[in-house]
Each structure stands twice: as structure tokens, then as C-alpha cells.
Motif scaffolding. Sequence first.
Motif: not given
Length: 200
Positions: A134-159
Amino acid sequence: MDIVEHLREAILLGTHPPGTVLSQSDLARDYGVSRIPVRDALQALAAEKLVEVVPGKGARVIHLDPAALREVYDLRLLLECDLLQRAIAAADAVARLDVEYALRRTALTAGKTGWPAGDWDFHAALYAPAARPRQCALVRDLRRICTIHASGYDTLASDTPRWLADHDALALAFAQGDAQTAVAVLQQHIGAAADALLGA
């Protein structure tokens, strides 16, 4: 791939950025289906907290303000560091091999389309020995929220080299049973991701 899976992937990869309205009629036309399966797919994604249902319009990809996103990252820190400590305490030789294999697989997708899935595979392997689904499922859902908002930032390749170095350090500390070092690396890892998206 069904409609739910296709839309989920499109959202996580940034094809539909945060705040995008997903019209039932437009999606039904694109997929060549009636509005009923589209409606059901949007409801399923709403249950996953990836979209918000908009009465009469369809749904909108979630869009959190900076304060809400910072809260998400703070929650991730609490939940993921706890999972990692528990996992290291419970890990056996098989779990350590699983982490090593996941590390290698993740390196193959780093910086490419589909990297969020590989990144989660690695972290899921780290946390699995904690045996707290259950804790892992909560983490997965929180990480998805972060992924959605980070998908467009342009520093991914350099990071990418930094993320991979963090993964290497996490895997090494995990293999050595060094929870203190592993948690410190994870805190820095999540904090750097938050700062890249939100600013220090």
C-alpha cells in the motif's frame, strides 16, 4: 494497448501536458470508438489521480501549483526514505540481485522515451523487500504526479548522468546494507528532482 494504457502513457510522456482538456468526442474520434469506452477510460485515470473530470467537457490532465507540487515531493521524501530503510533491513541476496538487474535495465532507458517506467522499476526493486504494497502504491501515484509535471522540463538530458550516478550510489549502499548512506543519497536524489522542476 487499450485506451486507458495509451492515454496514461501519453500523459506521463507529456503528449498531453498538465492542464490539457481531454475531450470525450475528440478522443472517441481519434480512437475510432464510441464515447462510452473513452468515458470509462477517463474515469479510470481520474481514479489514478492523473486527470480531473470536467462536467460536460471530458477531463483535464492534473495541473498542480508549485506549493502543491512541493507538498508531493515532501510526501515522497517521507514515504520513500521509510520504505528504503525497511527494505535494506529486510533484504536478502535475491533482493540485492533484483536491484542490480533493475539498475542495469534502467540505465538502458535513461534519457529516452519511456524513462519514467524504467526509473520506477529501479525504485520499486529498492522498496520491494519492505513488503509494504500500500505504501509502494502511494509512492507510485505520487511519482506519477511528479512525472506528469516534469515531462516538459528541458534539463532532463543534462540531468541524466546525475540521476544515473545517484542510482549507482543507491544500489551500492543497498548491496552493502548501509541504510544511512542510502537514505542520504535518496534525500538528495528526490530533492534535486524537486529543485529542477520548482527551483531551489
